[in-house]
Design a protein around this motif. Structure first.
Motif, PDB file in Angstrom:
ATOM      1  N   UNK A 109      38.072  13.614  -4.205  1.00 61.47           N
ATOM      2  CA  UNK A 109      38.392  14.847  -4.363  1.00 61.47           C
ATOM      3  C   UNK A 109      38.997  15.611  -3.035  1.00 61.47           C
ATOM      4  N   UNK A 110      37.944  15.273  -2.034  1.00 58.01           N
ATOM      5  CA  UNK A 110      38.311  15.902  -0.520  1.00 58.01           C
ATOM      6  C   UNK A 110      39.718  15.235  -0.312  1.00 58.01           C
ATOM      7  N   UNK A 111      39.683  13.980  -0.211  1.00 57.83           N
ATOM      8  CA  UNK A 111      41.154  13.603   0.299  1.00 57.83           C
ATOM      9  C   UNK A 111      42.431  13.824  -0.584  1.00 57.83           C
ATOM     10  N   UNK A 112      42.075  14.160  -1.797  1.00 56.08           N
ATOM     11  CA  UNK A 112      43.302  14.742  -2.913  1.00 56.08           C
ATOM     12  C   UNK A 112      43.468  16.146  -2.383  1.00 56.08           C
ATOM     13  N   UNK A 113      42.486  16.909  -2.128  1.00 54.96           N
ATOM     14  CA  UNK A 113      42.690  18.332  -1.875  1.00 54.96           C
ATOM     15  C   UNK A 113      43.547  18.374  -0.582  1.00 54.96           C
ATOM     16  N   UNK A 114      43.105  17.449   0.475  1.00 59.65           N
ATOM     17  CA  UNK A 114      43.947  17.416   1.710  1.00 59.65           C
ATOM     18  C   UNK A 114      45.563  17.154   1.529  1.00 59.65           C
ATOM     19  N   UNK A 115      45.457  16.049   0.982  1.00 59.87           N
ATOM     20  CA  UNK A 115      46.894  15.776   0.416  1.00 59.87           C
ATOM     21  C   UNK A 115      47.777  16.477  -0.317  1.00 59.87           C
ATOM     22  N   UNK A 116      47.239  17.127  -1.178  1.00 62.68           N
ATOM     23  CA  UNK A 116      47.955  18.283  -1.996  1.00 62.68           C
ATOM     24  C   UNK A 116      48.304  19.478  -1.058  1.00 62.68           C
ATOM     25  N   UNK A 117      47.366  19.810  -0.433  1.00 62.89           N
ATOM     26  CA  UNK A 117      47.576  20.887   0.431  1.00 62.89           C
ATOM     27  C   UNK A 117      48.823  20.748   1.507  1.00 62.89           C
ATOM     28  N   UNK A 118      48.585  19.673   2.072  1.00 60.41           N
ATOM     29  CA  UNK A 118      49.852  19.291   3.064  1.00 60.41           C
ATOM     30  C   UNK A 118      51.139  19.099   2.437  1.00 60.41           C
ATOM     31  N   UNK A 119      51.229  18.420   1.232  1.00 63.71           N
ATOM     32  CA  UNK A 119      52.441  18.443   0.417  1.00 63.71           C
ATOM     33  C   UNK A 119      52.731  19.880   0.121  1.00 63.71           C
ATOM     34  N   UNK A 120      51.924  20.828  -0.426  1.00 62.34           N
ATOM     35  CA  UNK A 120      52.382  22.090  -0.804  1.00 62.34           C
ATOM     36  C   UNK A 120      52.870  22.921   0.286  1.00 62.34           C
ATOM     37  N   UNK A 121      52.136  22.959   1.526  1.00 62.36           N
ATOM     38  CA  UNK A 121      52.501  23.857   2.410  1.00 62.36           C
ATOM     39  C   UNK A 121      53.455  23.305   3.594  1.00 62.36           C
ATOM     40  N   UNK A 122      53.547  21.887   3.754  1.00 60.54           N
ATOM     41  CA  UNK A 122      54.474  21.263   4.585  1.00 60.54           C
ATOM     42  C   UNK A 122      55.583  20.637   4.319  1.00 60.54           C
ATOM     43  N   UNK A 123      55.581  19.719   3.235  1.00 58.37           N
ATOM     44  CA  UNK A 123      56.607  19.058   2.533  1.00 58.37           C
ATOM     45  C   UNK A 123      56.449  19.053   1.312  1.00 58.37           C
ATOM     46  N   UNK A 124      57.682  18.906   0.455  1.00 58.09           N
ATOM     47  CA  UNK A 124      57.641  18.636  -0.996  1.00 58.09           C
ATOM     48  C   UNK A 124      58.594  17.485  -1.217  1.00 58.09           C
TER      49      UNK A 124
END
Length: 317
Positions: A109-124
């Motif tokens: 969950x922690x790694x998935x939240x980190x990856x999802x946030x990076x995709x959402x705020x930095x790149x799509x």
């Protein structure tokens, strides 16, 4: 020649303008789509009845018998459940499973939240999302075999690297202290990408103007994540946690191809214990009782989890 005089048709007494004797059309009935809906639902309902409902009822029945696959079942009442209470191996399997659930869900969950946030705020990037799905698409048996070879104490690539760095060799799947964290790490690698995409889809539902307003007020990325993203992501996060909880309790294939419950029971999770009782020792009745208890435990944990996370409510409403 006389002028042609157009004679208007006589109106009926109701004033509708319909010529006398003309048949009245009946109003059309609204088409009932329920029959069509049941027609399309029938195959799914039939499959559910054959492969889920019937085996469930049969399993509950077997849990009250001494069925062994080698003889006809005989009713023993609650004997299997009384035996289960005093079974140390059952409680150890439940404890090992709980340990795996905490480690796996926490890291995933922690790694998935980190990856999802990076995709959402930095790149799509679509290519990045496709790459995240690749481990999830690989069958679990293949994933287990792949990591068993990579982490092998004698021939594994990882241990060769550790030796080259002077760190020595580690028995990832053979040492009692390393076996379960290693299994949890393997499944975290396999499922984190899929979980991240679910969370990313939830983040896309957050209105962008909330981030713009917070940015104008001087809020940083961490503050926006804790005050905007995380609260509004609660329903999706609850779904992810519930699905992860159920999937973690159903761990079997990775254990079956790597440790087979060893070493010394360090990775004998509850699903593998049920398999051993049913298909190795042929205690089908007792295995059914363990499965029924597991279903009850999962139902209670899911209900508590949904209640604590308020999964049915959304702050976006």
């Amino acid at each position: 020649m006389g002028a042609n005089i157009a004679v208007a048709p006589r109106r009926d007494r109701t004033g509708s303008g319909r010529p006398p004797g003309a048949a009245r059309r009946k109003p059309r009935r609204a088409r009932d789509g329920r029959r069509v809906a049941w027609f399309f639902l029938a195959p799914a309902l039939l499959g559910f009845a054959l492969f889920y409902a019937y085996p469930t009822v049969k399993g509950i029945y077997y849990s009250f018998t001494d069925f062994t696959l080698l003889s006809d079942p005989a009713f023993v009442g609650t004997g299997n459940y009384r035996k289960l209470i005093g079974d140390d191996q059952f409680w150890n399997a439940l404890k090992v499973t709980g340990y795996y659930v905490v480690v796996n869900i926490g890291s995933q969950t922690l790694l998935a939240l980190l990856l999802a946030t990076l995709m959402h705020r930095l790149t799509r990037s679509m290519a990045l999302r496709a790459m995240l799905l690749v481990p999830w698409l690989v069958p679990n048996v293949t994933v287990g075999l792949l990591w068993m070879w990579l982490l092998d104490a004698n021939l594994g690539f990882v241990n060769h690297v550790l030796n080259a760095l002077g760190l020595g060799t580690t028995g990832f799947f053979t040492a009692p202290g390393w076996a379960m964290p290693t299994v949890a790490g393997v499944n975290t690698w396999a499922y984190t990408g899929y979980t991240a995409l679910l969370l990313y889809a939830g983040m896309l539902q957050v209105p962008p103007h909330l981030y713009e307003s917070a940015s104008l007020d001087g809020a940083g990325e961490v503050r926006m994540f804790t005050s905007i993203t995380l609260p509004l992501l609660r329903p999706v996060l609850a779904l992810v946690l519930v699905v992860s909880l159920i999937g973690s309790f159903q761990l079997f294939d990775t254990i079956a191809v790597t440790t087979k419950g060893g070493p010394v029971g360090a990775t004998r999770v509850i699903y593998y214990y049920i398999y051993e009782q049913a298909f190795t020792k042929f205690h089908m009745g007792y295995a059914s009782a363990v499965a029924v208890v597991l279903a009850v435990v999962l139902g209670v944990l899911t209900a508590v989890q949904m209640r604590l996370l308020r999964a049915s409510r959304s702050d976006l409403a």
